[in-house]
Design a protein around this motif. Structure first.
Motif, PDB file in Angstrom:
ATOM      1  N   GLU B   1       0.847  -1.194   0.000  1.00 32.13           N
ATOM      2  CA  GLU B   1       0.000   0.000   0.000  1.00 32.13           C
ATOM      3  C   GLU B   1       0.881   1.241   0.000  1.00 32.13           C
ATOM      4  N   PRO B   2       0.584   2.200  -0.885  1.00 36.47           N
ATOM      5  CA  PRO B   2       1.411   3.416  -0.915  1.00 36.47           C
ATOM      6  C   PRO B   2       1.303   4.174   0.408  1.00 36.47           C
ATOM      7  N   GLU B   3       2.409   4.837   0.785  1.00 38.18           N
ATOM      8  CA  GLU B   3       2.399   5.584   2.027  1.00 38.18           C
ATOM      9  C   GLU B   3       3.262   6.825   1.901  1.00 38.18           C
ATOM     10  N   VAL B   4       3.004   7.755   2.789  1.00 36.84           N
ATOM     11  CA  VAL B   4       3.821   8.962   2.886  1.00 36.84           C
ATOM     12  C   VAL B   4       4.998   8.645   3.805  1.00 36.84           C
ATOM     13  N   THR B   5       6.188   9.012   3.384  1.00 36.23           N
ATOM     14  CA  THR B   5       7.353   8.782   4.235  1.00 36.23           C
ATOM     15  C   THR B   5       7.969  10.119   4.621  1.00 36.23           C
ATOM     16  N   GLN B   6       8.620  10.139   5.780  1.00 32.83           N
ATOM     17  CA  GLN B   6       9.254  11.358   6.273  1.00 32.83           C
ATOM     18  C   GLN B   6      10.620  11.033   6.851  1.00 32.83           C
ATOM     19  N   THR B   7      11.563  11.943   6.622  1.00 30.08           N
ATOM     20  CA  THR B   7      12.889  11.803   7.221  1.00 30.08           C
ATOM     21  C   THR B   7      13.367  13.167   7.704  1.00 30.08           C
ATOM     22  N   PRO B   8      14.164  13.208   8.789  1.00 29.11           N
ATOM     23  CA  PRO B   8      14.443  12.085   9.679  1.00 29.11           C
ATOM     24  C   PRO B   8      13.261  11.833  10.598  1.00 29.11           C
ATOM     25  N   SER B   9      13.312  10.771  11.373  1.00 32.58           N
ATOM     26  CA  SER B   9      12.237  10.518  12.327  1.00 32.58           C
ATOM     27  C   SER B   9      12.394  11.426  13.545  1.00 32.58           C
ATOM     28  N   HIS B  10      13.636  11.784  13.859  1.00 23.58           N
ATOM     29  CA  HIS B  10      13.889  12.675  14.989  1.00 23.58           C
ATOM     30  C   HIS B  10      15.052  13.590  14.624  1.00 23.58           C
ATOM     31  N   ILE B  20      15.769  21.304   7.820  1.00 22.65           N
ATOM     32  CA  ILE B  20      14.937  20.926   6.683  1.00 22.65           C
ATOM     33  C   ILE B  20      14.332  19.562   6.974  1.00 22.65           C
ATOM     34  N   LEU B  21      13.013  19.531   6.960  1.00 24.10           N
ATOM     35  CA  LEU B  21      12.291  18.280   7.167  1.00 24.10           C
ATOM     36  C   LEU B  21      11.825  17.794   5.795  1.00 24.10           C
ATOM     37  N   ARG B  22      12.008  16.500   5.572  1.00 26.86           N
ATOM     38  CA  ARG B  22      11.731  15.955   4.246  1.00 26.86           C
ATOM     39  C   ARG B  22      10.558  14.989   4.249  1.00 26.86           C
ATOM     40  N   CYS B  23       9.846  14.988   3.157  1.00 25.81           N
ATOM     41  CA  CYS B  23       8.655  14.159   3.012  1.00 25.81           C
ATOM     42  C   CYS B  23       8.623  13.655   1.569  1.00 25.81           C
ATOM     43  N   VAL B  24       8.215  12.404   1.407  1.00 21.75           N
ATOM     44  CA  VAL B  24       7.914  11.900   0.078  1.00 21.75           C
ATOM     45  C   VAL B  24       6.436  11.535   0.066  1.00 21.75           C
ATOM     46  N   PRO B  25       5.612  12.364  -0.584  1.00 15.09           N
ATOM     47  CA  PRO B  25       4.177  12.075  -0.627  1.00 15.09           C
ATOM     48  C   PRO B  25       3.873  10.856  -1.506  1.00 15.09           C
ATOM     49  N   ILE B  26       2.636  10.434  -1.489  1.00 11.75           N
ATOM     50  CA  ILE B  26       2.200   9.341  -2.352  1.00 11.75           C
ATOM     51  C   ILE B  26       2.262   9.807  -3.803  1.00 11.75           C
ATOM     52  N   SER B  27       2.702   8.941  -4.700  1.00 10.50           N
ATOM     53  CA  SER B  27       3.203   9.388  -6.003  1.00 10.50           C
ATOM     54  C   SER B  27       2.174  10.081  -6.886  1.00 10.50           C
ATOM     55  N   GLN B 105      -6.768  12.607   3.493  1.00 11.15           N
ATOM     56  CA  GLN B 105      -5.374  13.020   3.577  1.00 11.15           C
ATOM     57  C   GLN B 105      -4.618  11.897   4.278  1.00 11.15           C
ATOM     58  N   PHE B 106      -3.553  11.471   3.656  1.00 11.33           N
ATOM     59  CA  PHE B 106      -2.706  10.425   4.216  1.00 11.33           C
ATOM     60  C   PHE B 106      -1.521  11.096   4.900  1.00 11.33           C
ATOM     61  N   PHE B 107      -1.323  10.726   6.143  1.00  8.11           N
ATOM     62  CA  PHE B 107      -0.270  11.354   6.935  1.00  8.11           C
ATOM     63  C   PHE B 107       0.974  10.479   6.979  1.00  8.11           C
ATOM     64  N   GLY B 108       2.119  11.140   6.961  1.00 11.10           N
ATOM     65  CA  GLY B 108       3.367  10.446   7.201  1.00 11.10           C
ATOM     66  C   GLY B 108       3.553  10.196   8.690  1.00 11.10           C
ATOM     67  N   PRO B 109       4.594   9.426   9.063  1.00 16.65           N
ATOM     68  CA  PRO B 109       4.804   9.065  10.469  1.00 16.65           C
ATOM     69  C   PRO B 109       5.324  10.210  11.324  1.00 16.65           C
ATOM     70  N   GLY B 110       5.717  11.307  10.705  1.00 13.97           N
ATOM     71  CA  GLY B 110       6.139  12.487  11.450  1.00 13.97           C
ATOM     72  C   GLY B 110       7.635  12.570  11.675  1.00 13.97           C
ATOM     73  N   THR B 111       8.097  13.801  11.863  1.00 15.81           N
ATOM     74  CA  THR B 111       9.471  14.073  12.323  1.00 15.81           C
ATOM     75  C   THR B 111       9.356  14.797  13.650  1.00 15.81           C
ATOM     76  N   ARG B 112       9.994  14.232  14.660  1.00 13.43           N
ATOM     77  CA  ARG B 112      10.004  14.904  15.962  1.00 13.43           C
ATOM     78  C   ARG B 112      11.170  15.882  15.974  1.00 13.43           C
ATOM     79  N   LEU B 113      10.874  17.162  16.060  1.00 11.14           N
ATOM     80  CA  LEU B 113      11.907  18.202  16.111  1.00 11.14           C
ATOM     81  C   LEU B 113      12.087  18.661  17.539  1.00 11.14           C
ATOM     82  N   THR B 114      13.302  18.592  18.001  1.00 12.68           N
ATOM     83  CA  THR B 114      13.649  19.080  19.336  1.00 12.68           C
ATOM     84  C   THR B 114      14.645  20.207  19.177  1.00 12.68           C
TER      85      THR B 114
END
Lengths: 111, 116
Positions: B1-10, B20-27, B105-114
């Motif tokens: 199943e297609p998904e949204v990915t995000q990097t980094p996780s933290h 810079i927070l990165r995301c790859v949306p569904i194609s 709207q499909f959400f990515g797993p998120g990036t935790r920014l500290t």
């Protein structure tokens, strides 16, 4: 006044119980309505869209009352895996699809 | 199943630094979003992006924030000079090609920014 209001809970219920969550929204221009589920420190995931006629998906039933600006979610026969935060979400009349989230209602289902 | 990915996780950064927070949306999706969630608070809309431009932004999305879709697949959120109050989970989301508010709207797993 918050645009989307929910009782934060927590709701602690035994397995098998029926539980209902309510939500009110303040902007009458709101167009689309959703319930999302969020597990701890995870992303929101769509549980179901909410339609004016009401809709059901298995153990979950959602209702919308546009006149009262009120949305509800009913969960029947609660499972341990239903433990999560349930987010009431609305989308205003806009082409951008911007979602406005409530604070969420926390459900804890106990054995 | 297609998904949204995000990097980094933290991501941990010092106050004043750029991130810079990165995301790859569904194609095949055309609408892209950034949301944030401060710990213990609700999910808040930051910005929506369509057809290579910002279509809506919130009051939070001030001059310190920018978004870009540099190569047709990545969707990035840049914070130029981070503040302590930028510490949050940042979620990217994407939506399908049909207009209208009912599309999920499909959400990515998120990036935790500290920000320290």
């Amino acid at each position: 006044r918050k645009e989307v209001e929910q009782d934060p809970g927590p709701f602690n219920v035994p397995e098998g119980a029926t539980v209902a969550f309510n939500c009110t929204y303040s902007n009458s221009a709101s167009q689309s309505f959703f319930w999302y589920r969020q597990d701890c420190r995870k992303e929101p995931k769509l549980l179901m869209s909410v339609y004016s006629s009401g809709n059901e998906d298995g153990r979950f039933t959602a209702q919308l009352n546009r006149a009262s600006q009120y949305i509800s979610l009913l969960i029947r026969d609660s499972k341990l895996s239903d433990s999560a935060t349930y987010l009431c979400v609305v989308n205003r009349r806009s082409n951008t699809g911007k979602l406005i989230f409530g604070q969420g209602t926390t459900l804890q289902v106990k054995p | 199943e297609p998904e949204v990915t995000q990097t980094p996780s933290h991501q941990v950064t010092q106050m004043g630094q750029e991130v810079i927070l990165r995301c790859v949306p569904i194609s095949n999706h055309l609408y892209f979003y950034w949301y944030r969630q401060i710990l213990g608070q609700k999910v808040e809309f930051l910005v929506s992006f369509y057809n290579n431009e910002i279509s809506e932004k919130s009051e939070i999305f001030d001059d310190q924030f920018s978004v870009e879709r540099p190569d047709g697949s990545n969707f990035t959120l840049k914070i130029r000079s981070t503040k302590l109050e930028d510490s949050a989970m940042y979620f990217c989301a994407s939506r399908g090609p049909l207009a209208g508010g009912y599309n999920e709207q499909f959400f990515g797993p998120g990036t935790r920014l500290t920000v320290l």
